[in-house]
Motif scaffolding. Structure first.
Motif, PDB file in Angstrom:
ATOM      1  N   ALA A 133      -8.310   3.332 -14.440  1.00  0.00           N
ATOM      2  CA  ALA A 133      -8.776   3.839 -13.143  1.00  0.00           C
ATOM      3  C   ALA A 133      -8.006   5.083 -12.698  1.00  0.00           C
ATOM      4  O   ALA A 133      -8.282   5.626 -11.629  1.00  0.00           O
ATOM      5  N   GLY A 134      -7.040   5.520 -13.496  1.00  0.00           N
ATOM      6  CA  GLY A 134      -6.297   6.730 -13.164  1.00  0.00           C
ATOM      7  C   GLY A 134      -5.056   6.514 -12.323  1.00  0.00           C
ATOM      8  O   GLY A 134      -4.459   7.479 -11.841  1.00  0.00           O
ATOM      9  N   ALA A 135      -4.641   5.266 -12.149  1.00  0.00           N
ATOM     10  CA  ALA A 135      -3.407   5.012 -11.397  1.00  0.00           C
ATOM     11  C   ALA A 135      -2.204   5.449 -12.233  1.00  0.00           C
ATOM     12  O   ALA A 135      -2.196   5.299 -13.456  1.00  0.00           O
ATOM     13  N   THR A 136      -1.219   6.011 -11.559  1.00  0.00           N
ATOM     14  CA  THR A 136      -0.001   6.429 -12.255  1.00  0.00           C
ATOM     15  C   THR A 136       1.177   5.541 -11.885  1.00  0.00           C
ATOM     16  O   THR A 136       2.276   5.732 -12.394  1.00  0.00           O
ATOM     17  N   ALA A 137       0.954   4.591 -10.994  1.00  0.00           N
ATOM     18  CA  ALA A 137       2.006   3.650 -10.616  1.00  0.00           C
ATOM     19  C   ALA A 137       1.351   2.324 -10.248  1.00  0.00           C
ATOM     20  O   ALA A 137       0.186   2.277  -9.858  1.00  0.00           O
ATOM     21  N   ALA A 138       2.120   1.254 -10.399  1.00  0.00           N
ATOM     22  CA  ALA A 138       1.667  -0.075  -9.995  1.00  0.00           C
ATOM     23  C   ALA A 138       2.768  -0.701  -9.159  1.00  0.00           C
ATOM     24  O   ALA A 138       3.954  -0.448  -9.391  1.00  0.00           O
ATOM     25  N   GLU A 139       2.353  -1.497  -8.186  1.00  0.00           N
ATOM     26  CA  GLU A 139       3.333  -2.136  -7.318  1.00  0.00           C
ATOM     27  C   GLU A 139       2.901  -3.559  -6.991  1.00  0.00           C
ATOM     28  O   GLU A 139       1.727  -3.904  -7.104  1.00  0.00           O
ATOM     29  N   VAL A 140       3.873  -4.360  -6.616  1.00  0.00           N
ATOM     30  CA  VAL A 140       3.635  -5.742  -6.205  1.00  0.00           C
ATOM     31  C   VAL A 140       4.670  -6.092  -5.151  1.00  0.00           C
ATOM     32  O   VAL A 140       5.788  -5.554  -5.172  1.00  0.00           O
ATOM     33  N   THR A 141       4.299  -6.937  -4.227  1.00  0.00           N
ATOM     34  CA  THR A 141       5.228  -7.426  -3.211  1.00  0.00           C
ATOM     35  C   THR A 141       5.435  -8.911  -3.441  1.00  0.00           C
ATOM     36  O   THR A 141       4.462  -9.638  -3.685  1.00  0.00           O
TER      37      THR A 141
END
Length: 160
Positions: free
Chosen positions: A124-132
Motif C-alpha cells: 500500500a506504499g507505507a514506509t513505516a508501521a506502528e502499534v500501541t
C-alpha cells in the motif's frame, strides 16, 4: 499442537467472519484493556464492532485478517493506513488490534498475522508501521519487539 498450528489459515476477513471478529475483539477487550484501563468501554466490540468490522472489510485503507481453525475465528488483526500529511509526510500503517485465542498462542500465528500486515502495508506504499500496547502488557511488548517493532514514544496519563 503442530498439526493444529498448520491447520490454522490466515486470510483476509469476509463478511461471514464478522461474528468471529466481534468475539475475538471482545476477548481482547476483556483480557487486555478491561484489566488495564478503566476508561475503556469493554462492551465496544458487542455494541459497535459488527458495523465497524463490516465496513472495514470493504475499505481499501483498512486490513482485517482472521486466523481460522475448523471454521472458527481463533485470531484476528486489524490494520489501517494513514497519511501522508503536512506534519508527517509519510504513509504509516497502524496495527490497530490483534488477538490470538490463548489455546493457539506460541504457535507462530501472531507472527503470521504480523507478516501479512507488513506485506499489506508495503504493498500500500507505507514506509513505516506502528502499534500501541499497554506498557503493563509485558508479553505484548515482547511479542511486538520480536516482530520488528521498537519503542519510539511513551504516553503518560493520569486520572482527573
Amino acid at each position: 499442537m503442530s498439526d493444529q498450528r498448520e491447520a490454522v489459515v490466515v486470510r483476509r476477513a469476509e463478511h461471514a467472519d464478522v461474528d468471529g471478529l466481534v468475539e475475538c475483539s471482545g476477548a481482547l477487550f476483556a483480557e487486555d484493556a478491561g484489566t488495564r484501563d478503566s476508561s475503556i468501554n469493554i462492551d465496544w466490540p458487542r455494541e459497535h464492532g459488527p458495523q465497524r468490522f463490516a465496513s472495514g472489510i470493504d475499505d481499501p485503507n483498512r486490513l482485517l485478517l482472521v486466523a481460522g481453525y475448523e471454521g472458527k475465528v481463533v485470531g484476528h488483526l486489524v490494520g489501517a493506513l494513514g497519511g501522508p500529511s503536512a506534519m508527517r509526510p509519510v504513509k504509516v500503517a497502524t496495527l490497530v488490534s490483534m488477538y490470538v485465542h490463548p489455546g493457539f498462542r506460541r504457535s507462530q500465528i501472531g507472527g503470521r498475522l504480523v507478516a501479512e500486515f507488513f506485506s499489506w502495508a508495503k504493498d500500500a506504499g507505507a514506509t513505516a508501521a506502528e502499534v500501541t500496547a499497554y506498557s503493563s502488557n509485558a508479553e505484548a511488548m515482547k511479542f511486538y519487539e520480536r516482530n520488528g517493532f521498537a519503542p519510539q514514544s511513551v504516553t503518560l496519563q493520569t486520572s482527573l
